[in-house]
Scaffold this active site. Structure first.
Site, short mmCIF file in Angstrom:
data_model
loop_
_atom_site.label_atom_id
_atom_site.label_comp_id
_atom_site.label_asym_id
_atom_site.label_seq_id
_atom_site.Cartn_x
_atom_site.Cartn_y
_atom_site.Cartn_z
NE ARG A 180 -3.39 2.63 0.61
CZ ARG A 180 -3.15 3.80 0.18
NH1 ARG A 180 -1.92 3.92 -0.57
NH2 ARG A 180 -3.80 4.83 0.11
CE1 TYR A 181 0.25 4.24 3.88
CE2 TYR A 181 0.26 2.03 4.72
CZ TYR A 181 -0.36 3.10 4.54
OH TYR A 181 -1.43 3.58 5.33
NE ARG A 188 5.41 2.46 5.99
CZ ARG A 188 5.33 3.50 5.40
NH1 ARG A 188 5.85 3.99 4.35
NH2 ARG A 188 4.31 4.45 5.81
CB CYS A 198 -5.69 -14.72 15.58
SG CYS A 198 -5.49 -13.78 14.18
CB CYS A 251 -9.65 -9.10 18.39
SG CYS A 251 -8.12 -9.67 18.77
CB CYS A 304 -10.44 -8.82 13.88
SG CYS A 304 -8.87 -9.03 12.61
NE ARG A 356 -5.42 -7.48 7.39
CZ ARG A 356 -4.22 -7.18 8.08
NH1 ARG A 356 -3.98 -7.63 9.21
NH2 ARG A 356 -3.52 -6.23 7.63
CG ASP A 406 -9.92 0.46 10.38
OD1 ASP A 406 -9.59 1.31 10.29
OD2 ASP A 406 -9.13 -0.66 10.26
CG ASP A 411 -5.80 2.26 7.69
OD1 ASP A 411 -5.27 2.83 6.82
OD2 ASP A 411 -5.16 1.00 7.89
CE LYS A 448 -0.92 1.92 9.62
NZ LYS A 448 -0.88 1.10 8.61
C1 PLP Z 1 -0.16 -0.04 8.61
C2 PLP Z 1 0.26 -0.43 7.66
C3 PLP Z 1 1.82 -0.56 7.10
C4 PLP Z 1 2.79 0.06 8.04
O1 PLP Z 1 2.57 1.40 8.22
P1 PLP Z 1 3.67 2.43 9.01
O2 PLP Z 1 2.96 3.64 9.31
O3 PLP Z 1 5.00 2.16 8.45
O4 PLP Z 1 3.67 1.62 10.51
C5 PLP Z 1 2.09 -1.02 5.99
N1 PLP Z 1 1.13 -1.67 4.98
C6 PLP Z 1 -0.20 -1.57 5.26
C7 PLP Z 1 -0.80 -2.14 4.30
C8 PLP Z 1 -0.69 -1.05 6.38
O5 PLP Z 1 -1.94 -1.21 6.79
S1 SF4 Z 2 -6.88 -7.98 15.72
FE1 SF4 Z 2 -7.60 -9.52 14.17
S2 SF4 Z 2 -5.70 -10.26 13.31
FE2 SF4 Z 2 -5.08 -9.09 15.09
S3 SF4 Z 2 -4.81 -10.92 16.53
FE3 SF4 Z 2 -6.95 -9.88 16.87
S4 SF4 Z 2 -8.28 -11.22 15.50
FE4 SF4 Z 2 -5.95 -11.71 14.94
#
Ligand code: PLP
Ligand code: SF4
Length: 703
Positions: free
Chosen positions: A83-84, A87, A96, A100, A103, A105, A263, A300, A306
């Protein structure tokens, strides 16, 4: 794992009333809780419970999306989100330590989506082909739920890619299954340094001897530790809880990294809080605890990634300086370096002196700060003055004012300070300025003191034969009513402005009502009550600007016909600050007032006579009301009328000026130049001629 299930089921049997809902939710979003985490639950619906036990609202959410962050869009190969620019996020597994309930996801967690070794190899190949990726976040699911060997394969492969400088591991394991952190695991991971570990703590209850020990092992192994926290309604949306959590994390060598706004994920609507809550939490921490304990507050955003949110500290900014509010709500300034285009004009240095509105405090009446200004007012004045000179300071009139004025070496003060304490408070700033020999705008010490004291003011009006309602002062509710006064009567505090202490019940019809209101005023405002005969006629506000000669501005009529029945036709606190709002503004006041020429002349005459009798200069506003015979009576005089710049606010002095076609800037110049002319200072400074011209124009175009 079957052990865990058993324990959870055993545990939930204690809550038979919840079982049906829980089962229903589990069909859509599975449940999994570690034995350790389950034991942290102290009570039904406590912060631990809410994070792990299903809630019926998860399947009632019709607002949110399954994948609000559009992660699938940024998935070039399965198992990798890019996405960035520099990274990437590697989804190492989909297991997991627990599921949670909030979550992001949620759509994937616990579902039969397996991440195969081939997928991981594909993702690693993508990373090695993309040289711009220098930071890889190994996430999931939870990478620490993999076997040591499985995880080592990924770490080793990543380390073989030269351009990957940093590896990060995102895990909730140390707070959910702390026993998973073994020395074997630490020693294995250590080989692949630099590795950062980002943990996930939501509540101080998750900080236990066990989780502390696990984090300690990680820190001792040289992994810099960070923590992410999701802001969750009913769990941690509280300033005290957050402070405790972050401070405790700090003590464990964990830096709070991000505080996430929840989110917009389907099934989590009941966890979401307003964004203002997050800002309030950050504001409550900044300055009040170590900056190390304060995470960045992040939303986000769908598709936008973010975005950090910061409480609004900047109140004003141009290329010379920046005005900010600190953590104690103090106004402070910072000057840009001279080279960035700031030119110094040492000739004329002016300060705007004001009192700031604060939140009303306990033990103070709700209208305690009604007279004071919002920061927008001095800032608007400063914006106007900055066009005349580079040196415009904002000074809050607190009890350090004397020192600030002395140090500042000002040539002039634009005074709008209502004063802090005491029945002569409006005269304090003028008195200080006279003592320091600094010329200032607006009426002087004696006029400010007298106009705030309604009794003295009326005595002077009486001396000059200016009509004003008959009155009496009461120092106690049992004082005898003068025989000159007949009901209905109007009761108010003797020394207040801005309709303070004037309430809908300020009109009284008998002795009982009178005693009640008098008692209240003495009690709440700690001063005598003024009893006046009540005038039944129309009410007007008249503004006067300038000195030589003073100009009466278009008259404002205060209308009462839009008020609901039961609300008295007086300019009470309720009317001024509640009923008269931007929505009703057009109905609440009319300017210019619709009155015949004779009445207009009468009102203007009385206003000018009052201005001169009380020794007002530069600008003043007064309220007049018609008595039963239609004669205008002066009911109040305000030598420091409010100057709210926004026309929607219906601030009455500016309103009259706007009706004349003046701008806010011109109002400020007119007041300033009138004052400077009085001191014989106007020619001394080279003000831009077009600004001075607007002053001359309004002087000659007398009404
Ligand atoms: C949060 C996130 C990151 C890391 O972001 P930082 O601001 O560098 O901590 C990288 N990729 C994705 C998809 C993210 O959601
Ligand atoms: S937030 Fe989602 S991905 Fe993270 S530990 Fe909890 S269930 Fe797993």
């Amino acid at each position: 794992m079957s052990d865990t299930k058993m324990n959870t089921n055993e545990f939930l049997k204690q809550f038979p009333e919840r079982l049906k809902h829980i089962e229903k939710v589990c069909k859509v979003y599975p449940m999994q809780i570690s034995e350790y985490y389950l034991k942290l639950i102290k009570n039904k619906d406590d912060p631990i419970w809410k994070q792990c036990i299903p809630d019926i609202r998860e399947i009632e959410d019709e607002v949110n999306e399954e994948d609000p962050l559009l992660e699938e869009q940024y998935t070039p190969v399965p198992g990798l989100i890019h996405r960035y620019p520099d990274r990437a996020l590697l989804l190492a597994n989909n297991k997991c330590a627990m599921y949670c309930r909030f979550c992001t996801r949620k759509r994937k967690v616990g579902k039969d989506i397996t991440i195969t070794k081939n997928m991981i190899i594909g993702a690693l190949q993508y990373i090695s082909k993309h040289k711009e990726i220098r930071d890889v976040i190994v996430s999931g699911g939870d990478p620490l739920m993999m076997s040591d060997d499985g995880l080592e394969f990924i770490l080793r492969s990543l380390r073989e890619i030269k351009h990957v400088e940093i590896i990060r591991i995102g895990t909730r394991v140390p707070g959910v299954i702390p026993s998973r952190i073994t020395s074997t695991l630490c020693n294995m991971m250590k080989k692949y340094h630099p590795i950062y570990i980002n943990l996930h703590f939501e509540h101080p209850m998750e900080i236990t001897e066990e989780s502390k020990k696990a984090c300690n092992m990680l820190a001792d192994s040289g992994f810099p530790l960070g923590s992410q926290t999701v802001l969750l309604k009913g769990i941690n949306d509280n300033e005290e809880v957050m402070k405790e959590l972050f401070q405790k994390l700090m003590a464990m060598r964990i830096k709070p990294y991000y505080l996430y706004q929840a989110d917009m994920v389907k099934g989590t609507e009941h966890f979401r809080t307003p964004v203002t809550k997050g800002l309030e939490i950050i504001k409550s921490l900044q300055g009040h605890t170590s900056g190390l304990a304060i995470p960045q507050y992040i939303i986000d955003t769908p598709g936008g990634g973010k975005i950090p949110l910061i409480p609004d500290y900047i109140k004003f900014k141009n290329n010379e300086k920046i005005i900010m509010e600190n953590f104690e709500n103090k106004i402070v300034e910072y000057y840009e370096p001279k080279s960035s285009g700031r030119k110094k004009n040492n000739k004329f240095k002016i300060a705007v002196v004001f009192n700031l509105k604060k939140q009303s405090e306990k033990n103070k009446p709700e209208d305690y700060y009604a007279e004071f200004d919002n920061i927008e007012v001095p800032i608007a004045i400063q914006k106007a003055l900055i066009k005349l000179t580079d040196n415009v300071d904002l000074l809050e009139s607190d009890n350090n004012l004397f020192e600030k004025l002395k140090k500042g070496k000002y040539n002039f003060v634009f005074n709008i300070a209502e004063g802090l304490l005491g029945e002569s408070r409006e005269s304090h700033v003028p008195a200080i300025l006279e003592m320091l020999g600094i010329p200032y705008s607006g009426s002087g010490v004696c006029t400010q003191a007298i106009t705030l004291d309604k009794r003295r003011k009326k005595e002077i009006l009486g001396f000059h034969n200016i009509p004003t309602p008959r009155f009496q002062i009461m120092n106690s509710p049992i004082e005898k009513l003068s025989q000159h006064l007949t009901y209905p009567l109007f009761v108010k505090p003797n020394c207040e402005g801005s309709s303070k202490g004037i309430r809908n019940n300020s009109i009284v019809h008998n002795k009982d009502e009178l005693m009640k209101v008098v008692m209240k005023i003495i009690e709440v405002y700690n001063q005598p009550a003024l009893i006046e005969e009540f005038l039944p006629g129309r009410e007007f506000t008249v503004s006067i600007l300038g000195n030589n000669p003073p100009v009466v501005l278009p008259i404002v009529e205060i209308k009462f016909d839009y008020l609901p029945s039961g609300i008295n036709n007086i300019d009470s606190y309720e009317v001024k600050w509640y009923w008269d709002n931007p929505k009703t503004a057009k109905k609440a006041v009319q300017c210019p007032a619709k009155i015949d020429e004779k009445l207009e002349k009468q009102i203007k005459n009385i206003a000018l006579k009052t201005y001169s009798a009380l020794g007002c200069v530069d600008f003043t506003r007064m309220d007049l009301r018609l008595d039963a015979h239609g004669i205008p009576n002066v009911i109040d005089v305000n030598a420091l009328p409010g100057l709210m710049p926004d026309p929607k606010e219906n601030s009455r002095f500016p309103k009259s000026c706007y009706t004349l076609g003046m701008t806010f800037e011109e109002i400020i110049y007119k007041i300033l130049f009138s004052a400077m002319e009085r001191y014989g200072l106007l020619e001394k400074y080279n003000f831009p001629s077009e600004k001075v011209k607007c002053f001359v124009k309004i002087k000659t175009e007398r009404l």
